[in-house]
Design a protein around this motif. Structure first.
Motif, mmCIF file in Angstrom:
data_model
loop_
_atom_site.group_PDB
_atom_site.id
_atom_site.type_symbol
_atom_site.label_atom_id
_atom_site.label_comp_id
_atom_site.label_asym_id
_atom_site.label_seq_id
_atom_site.Cartn_x
_atom_site.Cartn_y
_atom_site.Cartn_z
ATOM 1 N N GLN A 143 -1.910 6.107 0.756
ATOM 2 C CA GLN A 143 -2.934 4.998 0.143
ATOM 3 C C GLN A 143 -2.003 3.923 -0.066
ATOM 4 O O GLN A 143 -0.804 4.054 -0.687
ATOM 5 C CB GLN A 143 -3.344 5.156 -1.295
ATOM 6 C CG GLN A 143 -4.455 6.376 -1.513
ATOM 7 C CD GLN A 143 -6.003 5.570 -1.157
ATOM 8 O OE1 GLN A 143 -5.880 4.391 -1.411
ATOM 9 N NE2 GLN A 143 -6.777 6.525 -0.663
ATOM 10 N N THR B 287 -2.074 1.157 -1.753
ATOM 11 C CA THR B 287 -1.788 0.851 -3.337
ATOM 12 C C THR B 287 -0.562 1.591 -3.800
ATOM 13 O O THR B 287 0.168 1.178 -4.713
ATOM 14 C CB THR B 287 -3.264 1.105 -3.981
ATOM 15 O OG1 THR B 287 -3.644 2.355 -3.994
ATOM 16 C CG2 THR B 287 -4.249 -0.050 -3.845
ATOM 17 N N ASP B 288 -0.519 2.760 -3.460
ATOM 18 C CA ASP B 288 0.484 3.827 -4.185
ATOM 19 C C ASP B 288 1.966 3.352 -3.556
ATOM 20 O O ASP B 288 2.773 3.294 -4.451
ATOM 21 C CB ASP B 288 0.242 5.299 -3.822
ATOM 22 C CG ASP B 288 -0.826 5.685 -4.523
ATOM 23 O OD1 ASP B 288 -1.328 5.458 -5.247
ATOM 24 O OD2 ASP B 288 -1.400 6.811 -3.901
ATOM 25 N N GLN C 162 -4.029 -6.708 3.451
ATOM 26 C CA GLN C 162 -3.957 -6.604 2.071
ATOM 27 C C GLN C 162 -2.767 -6.377 1.462
ATOM 28 O O GLN C 162 -2.327 -6.888 0.516
ATOM 29 C CB GLN C 162 -5.100 -6.025 1.308
ATOM 30 C CG GLN C 162 -6.460 -6.490 1.744
ATOM 31 C CD GLN C 162 -7.482 -5.565 1.465
ATOM 32 O OE1 GLN C 162 -7.660 -4.386 1.484
ATOM 33 N NE2 GLN C 162 -8.941 -5.987 0.934
ATOM 34 N N PHE C 163 -2.025 -5.191 1.896
ATOM 35 C CA PHE C 163 -0.730 -4.636 1.536
ATOM 36 C C PHE C 163 0.161 -6.022 1.810
ATOM 37 O O PHE C 163 1.078 -6.135 0.746
ATOM 38 C CB PHE C 163 -0.258 -3.379 2.283
ATOM 39 C CG PHE C 163 1.051 -3.131 2.006
ATOM 40 C CD1 PHE C 163 1.406 -2.353 0.781
ATOM 41 C CD2 PHE C 163 2.073 -3.634 2.905
ATOM 42 C CE1 PHE C 163 2.660 -1.906 0.474
ATOM 43 C CE2 PHE C 163 3.538 -3.380 2.309
ATOM 44 C CZ PHE C 163 3.859 -2.321 1.411
ATOM 45 N N LYS D 184 7.015 -2.125 -5.713
ATOM 46 C CA LYS D 184 6.839 -3.179 -6.930
ATOM 47 C C LYS D 184 7.750 -2.910 -8.176
ATOM 48 O O LYS D 184 8.417 -3.437 -8.683
ATOM 49 C CB LYS D 184 5.697 -3.409 -7.286
ATOM 50 C CG LYS D 184 5.395 -4.636 -8.363
ATOM 51 C CD LYS D 184 4.007 -4.721 -8.709
ATOM 52 C CE LYS D 184 3.514 -3.707 -9.714
ATOM 53 N NZ LYS D 184 2.355 -4.077 -10.214
ATOM 54 N N ALA E 39 -0.030 -8.829 -0.762
ATOM 55 C CA ALA E 39 0.574 -8.543 -2.235
ATOM 56 C C ALA E 39 1.783 -8.401 -2.150
ATOM 57 O O ALA E 39 2.853 -8.893 -2.826
ATOM 58 C CB ALA E 39 -0.036 -7.101 -2.659
ATOM 59 N N TYR F 294 2.614 0.245 -2.538
ATOM 60 C CA TYR F 294 3.016 -0.888 -2.998
ATOM 61 C C TYR F 294 3.401 -0.798 -4.413
ATOM 62 O O TYR F 294 4.218 -1.588 -4.942
ATOM 63 C CB TYR F 294 1.504 -1.731 -3.104
ATOM 64 C CG TYR F 294 1.602 -3.189 -3.871
ATOM 65 C CD1 TYR F 294 2.559 -4.263 -3.408
ATOM 66 C CD2 TYR F 294 1.376 -3.548 -5.271
ATOM 67 C CE1 TYR F 294 2.603 -5.320 -4.113
ATOM 68 C CE2 TYR F 294 1.469 -4.475 -5.898
ATOM 69 C CZ TYR F 294 2.314 -5.582 -5.530
ATOM 70 O OH TYR F 294 2.530 -6.777 -6.096
ATOM 71 N N GLU F 295 2.851 0.023 -5.418
ATOM 72 C CA GLU F 295 3.408 0.125 -6.680
ATOM 73 C C GLU F 295 4.802 0.794 -6.724
ATOM 74 O O GLU F 295 5.671 0.499 -7.506
ATOM 75 C CB GLU F 295 2.232 1.270 -7.528
ATOM 76 C CG GLU F 295 0.894 0.720 -7.814
ATOM 77 C CD GLU F 295 1.299 -0.638 -8.686
ATOM 78 O OE1 GLU F 295 2.256 -0.666 -9.639
ATOM 79 O OE2 GLU F 295 0.423 -1.696 -8.414
ATOM 80 N N VAL G 64 -9.654 1.119 0.877
ATOM 81 C CA VAL G 64 -9.053 0.592 -0.672
ATOM 82 C C VAL G 64 -8.322 -0.447 -0.421
ATOM 83 O O VAL G 64 -8.602 -1.709 -0.744
ATOM 84 C CB VAL G 64 -8.323 1.546 -1.234
ATOM 85 C CG1 VAL G 64 -7.802 1.220 -2.655
ATOM 86 C CG2 VAL G 64 -9.324 2.978 -1.455
ATOM 87 N N MET G 65 -7.019 -0.383 0.193
ATOM 88 C CA MET G 65 -6.221 -1.710 0.457
ATOM 89 C C MET G 65 -5.633 -1.311 2.062
ATOM 90 O O MET G 65 -5.090 -0.511 2.218
ATOM 91 C CB MET G 65 -4.787 -1.597 -0.397
ATOM 92 C CG MET G 65 -3.961 -2.582 -0.034
ATOM 93 S SD MET G 65 -2.212 -2.457 -1.260
ATOM 94 C CE MET G 65 -2.721 -3.765 -2.398
#
Length: 133
Positions: free
Chosen positions: A39, A41-42, A74-75, A48, A78, A44-45, A69-70
């Motif tokens: 993922q 999103t994982d 999109q990644f 970050k 961000a 990216y977190e 999802v992303m």
């Protein structure tokens, strides 16, 4: 003393592609660590919330474009909003099994994407990634 080998982050919704990429990178012997994420999103977190590392410890991101999802773009969008002291520790390389013209055009809008490669990743590609940073 030469710079240490880079870290790698593989972001691909295919667990098989993550596994194969990890094995190929391991077989080159030119890495400090490898993390895989299915993922974006994982990943990216994680990025970050990571403290900026030493300037010589680069992390290469192997990023798939087509993901739920992303997606890869999109990644990147961000990622580009993160502070420079974080972004400067990463080199993003996009990967896809198919590339259309609109995706190629979008690559040009994101200077943090170093290069595009077609899948699958290979030992030769890993060498070129390491040499590019």
């Amino acid at each position: 003393m030469s710079a240490p080998f880079p870290h790698f982050i593989i972001i691909d919704d295919s667990q098989l592609d993550c596994f194969i990429g990890e094995k190929i990178i391991q077989n080159t012997g030119t890495y400090s660590s490898i993390k895989t994420y299915t993922q974006a999103t994982d990943a990216y977190e994680h990025i970050k919330n990571s403290a900026p590392g030493p300037a010589d410890a680069m992390t290469i991101i192997v990023l798939d474009i087509q993901m739920p999802v992303m997606n890869g773009f999109q990644f990147v969008e961000a990622f580009e909003l993160l502070p420079e002291d974080i972004r400067s520790n990463y080199a993003i390389f996009m990967f896809s099994s198919s590339i259309n013209e609109s995706d190629k055009n979008r690559l040009e809008n994101h200077p943090c994407i170093r290069k595009f490669y077609g899948k699958p990743i290979s030992k030769e590609i890993v060498s070129s990634l390491v040499n590019a940073i």
